[in-house]
Design a protein around this motif. Structure first.
Motif, mmCIF file in Angstrom:
data_model
loop_
_atom_site.group_PDB
_atom_site.id
_atom_site.type_symbol
_atom_site.label_atom_id
_atom_site.label_comp_id
_atom_site.label_asym_id
_atom_site.label_seq_id
_atom_site.Cartn_x
_atom_site.Cartn_y
_atom_site.Cartn_z
ATOM 1 N N LYS A 260 0.840 -1.200 0.000
ATOM 2 C CA LYS A 260 0.000 0.000 0.000
ATOM 3 C C LYS A 260 0.882 1.260 0.000
ATOM 4 N N ASP A 261 1.872 1.290 0.863
ATOM 5 C CA ASP A 261 2.763 2.454 0.941
ATOM 6 C C ASP A 261 3.523 2.657 -0.368
ATOM 7 N N LYS A 262 3.948 1.529 -0.957
ATOM 8 C CA LYS A 262 4.711 1.606 -2.206
ATOM 9 C C LYS A 262 3.834 2.195 -3.324
ATOM 10 N N ILE A 263 2.598 1.700 -3.410
ATOM 11 C CA ILE A 263 1.689 2.199 -4.450
ATOM 12 C C ILE A 263 1.441 3.690 -4.250
ATOM 13 N N LEU A 264 1.218 4.091 -3.018
ATOM 14 C CA LEU A 264 0.929 5.500 -2.745
ATOM 15 C C LEU A 264 2.119 6.382 -3.123
ATOM 16 N N SER A 265 3.310 5.887 -2.867
ATOM 17 C CA SER A 265 4.480 6.719 -3.193
ATOM 18 C C SER A 265 4.654 6.835 -4.707
ATOM 19 N N GLU A 266 4.223 5.795 -5.442
ATOM 20 C CA GLU A 266 4.352 5.834 -6.902
ATOM 21 C C GLU A 266 3.263 6.668 -7.576
ATOM 22 N N LEU A 267 2.106 6.738 -6.939
ATOM 23 C CA LEU A 267 1.010 7.519 -7.524
ATOM 24 C C LEU A 267 1.333 9.005 -7.436
#
Lengths: 267, 307
Positions: A260-267
């Motif tokens: 979840k954190d990884k996706i948020l940082s990429e968005l």
């Protein structure tokens, strides 16, 4: 063609909100929420006549999310429009939350509780019939999934709306090609869906469900011939988040905190 | 009874332009006047009950009062989830007119009987179930329910039911009516079959047994207070309905007795839990299931002897 950068940015923010609301290791129905982000963004920020401070204003257009399992996307849109205080969504999918994973009319701005498929369109037809008889201009839009079209109740409603020429009714079919337990074309292949629906007296348009220019062109280009309108919006399940994109499992996949954190940082 | 109810709805549609009437392609020789006079508020939805209930829900959500009409199994079972999710969960102003209560479609066979409707509709939140005994009571109910803006199911016979009430009485929502006093046994009953209960009470009187007859015209909400007060001190508590033995009035009364007067036996008259492979007139079928006055009397006498 007007510049749709604003909408594109909004859509990205909505995707962020969707992922942010997900409860790690618990929430599902993420992929099907991601596939309708552009459609909802276009409708709520450009098309629908709505009143966030008075959700039941009688002059409002009606939007029904018949694919109730994608409620998260709708809640994020309504939050962004200011239908309720932003903090409420912090409780999504948690004990005692007013935001269930399937759409609930207890949430300001949600017209109909849905979750069992094949309910939204008949109710939308009832709204459209009422407005038409009362000579009111309110428009009715129902967003459905492609798998949902297996339900016979939809075809009952499609036949009735065609017969009574409910031109104030629009359905948008989120054609992502997957349903609950397989690929739509392998389970019940309804293609060509458009041809089947148009035979019942509807105008049918095909569009890219992630492209604002195309969505605008389609919604603004309805023929004026007293027929209900159907937009077949080609979409990609899990659109915009590579972890989910194009995957059947995106309907059920959960996120752990790290992903979840990884996706948020990429968005 | 059916025509009386339709006439009351016609009057309501005349005075209130917000009332809609939807039919599932039935109503020959009954609905023509409504259709002719209110073409924009009368719709034949075709043979498509799921859509009919959904459309009714959309109309109601936009502020209309809606009646839906068909033969009972079609307008309750075929579209049950629409009634549950769309009508009841959203607490909408929709009245379901179910025609052909119990065995009244006698020769048309079991697809047309309604012997499970109370059982399936009773658990739904916000639902009211009204089961009038005759034309007079049906009209009284319709006048009351004009101002009721919640889900309502009306269990309607067909035609030419026996007249029980000679004149209008003080109809009250959710309140049962003692239509014949008696000290020995009590029969809680609903719908036109109350006629059989009254005849059975006449026969029992000849055997020196006084049967009290109570008309529970509203099955939900149920008149618990009356059930409790009239059951006390009786030799036998009886229920009678033209409905399957499982889940109907008998079950509802048994729940009340079990909760408030535990230790008392409830004797339930209803149609046995089996597929029905015979047809015949309503009178004939009632006899087959011991739901006629003589059958009721005999069964009660037998039961009393074992005490």
């Amino acid at each position: 063609m007007e510049n749709n950068t604003g909408l594109t940015n909004l859509a990205r923010e909505i995707r962020e909100d969707i992922i942010a609301a997900v409860v790690p290791n618990n929430s599902h129905h993420i992929g099907c929420s991601l596939s309708i982000v552009e459609i909802l963004t276009y409708l709520y920020f450009k098309k629908l006549r709505i009143f966030p401070k008075e959700p039941k204003n009688p002059e409002r257009d009606i939007f029904i999310l018949s694919k109730g399992h994608a409620a998260l996307a709708l809640y994020c849109i309504l939050q962004k429009k200011g239908f309720f205080k932003e903090k409420l969504l912090d409780t999504y999918d948690q004990d005692n939350s007013s935001f269930p994973e399937h759409a609930s009319s207890g949430v300001p701005g949600v017209e109909l509780s849905t979750g069992s498929l094949g309910h939204g369109l008949p109710v939308g037809v009832g709204f459209a019939l009422s407005f038409k008889n009362d000579k009111k201009n309110n428009q009715v839009t129902v967003l459905m999934s492609d798998g949902e079209l297996d339900e016979g109740s939809n075809w009952e409603a499609i036949m009735f709306a065609g017969q009574h020429r409910l031109d104030n009714l629009t359905i948008v079919i989120d054609l992502n090609g997957f349903q609950g337990y397989g690929e739509t074309k392998k389970v019940i292949d309804l293609s060509p869906i458009g041809k089947k629906i148009s035979e019942f007296g509807w105008n049918v348009y095909e569009t890219d469900g992630h492209n604002f220019d195309e969505l605008t062109k389609t919604f603004d280009g309805f023929e004026k011939n007293n027929r209900p309108n159907c937009i077949i919006a080609k979409t990609v399940k899990g659109k915009g988040v590579p972890y989910f994109e194009g995957k059947f499992e995106a309907h059920y996949m959960k996120l752990d905190q790290e992903t979840k954190d990884k996706i948020l940082s990429e968005l | 009874m059916r025509s009386a109810i339709i006439e009351e709805i016609y009057n309501l549609m005349k005075e209130n332009g917000n009332v809609y009437f939807l039919t599932g392609d039935l109503g020959y020789d009954v609905l023509e006047k409504i259709e002719a006079e209110f073409p924009n508020r009368f719709y034949n939805m075709g043979v498509a009950e799921q859509n009919m209930i959904g459309v009714a829900s959309g109309l109601a959500l936009s502020g209309k009062k809606v009646f839906v009409f068909s033969i009972t199994p079609f307008v309750t079972m075929r579209c049950y989830e629409q009634i549950r999710n769309d009508v009841c969960f959203h607490d909408l102003d929709i009245t379901i007119l179910g025609i052909g209560s119990g065995l009244s479609y006698g020769i048309l066979s079991s697809t047309h009987f309604s012997l499970e409707d109370i059982a399936i509709l009773r658990p739904l939140p916000n639902m009211t179930i009204f089961s009038p005994v005759d034309e007079i009571e049906a009209r009284l109910g319709m006048r009351y329910f004009k101002n009721h803006h919640h889900p309502l199911y009306i269990r309607i016979g067909k035609k030419k039911e026996e007249i029980i009430y000679k004149q209008p009485y003080d109809f009250q929502y959710g309140k049962g009516v003692i239509i014949r006093p008696g000290k020995d046994v009590v029969i809680f009953a609903t719908g036109p079959i109350i006629g059989e209960a009254l005849s059975a009470a006449d026969l029992l009187k000849e055997k020196n047994i006084e049967a009290e007859i109570i008309n529970l015209h509203t099955i939900k909400p149920l008149d618990n207070d009356l059930i409790i007060s009239e059951s006390q001190g009786k030799k036998l508590i009886i229920t009678l309905e033209e409905h399957g033995i499982i889940g109907g009035l008998g079950s509802a009364v048994s729940e009340v007795i079990g909760e408030y007067l535990p230790g008392n036996r409830v004797m339930r008259f209803g149609v046995e839990d089996k597929p029905i492979n015979i047809v015949g007139s309503q009178t004939f079928l009632r006899k087959q299931f011991c739901l006629d006055s003589i059958g009721i009397m005999d069964t009660i006498l037998k039961e009393l002897k074992t005490y």
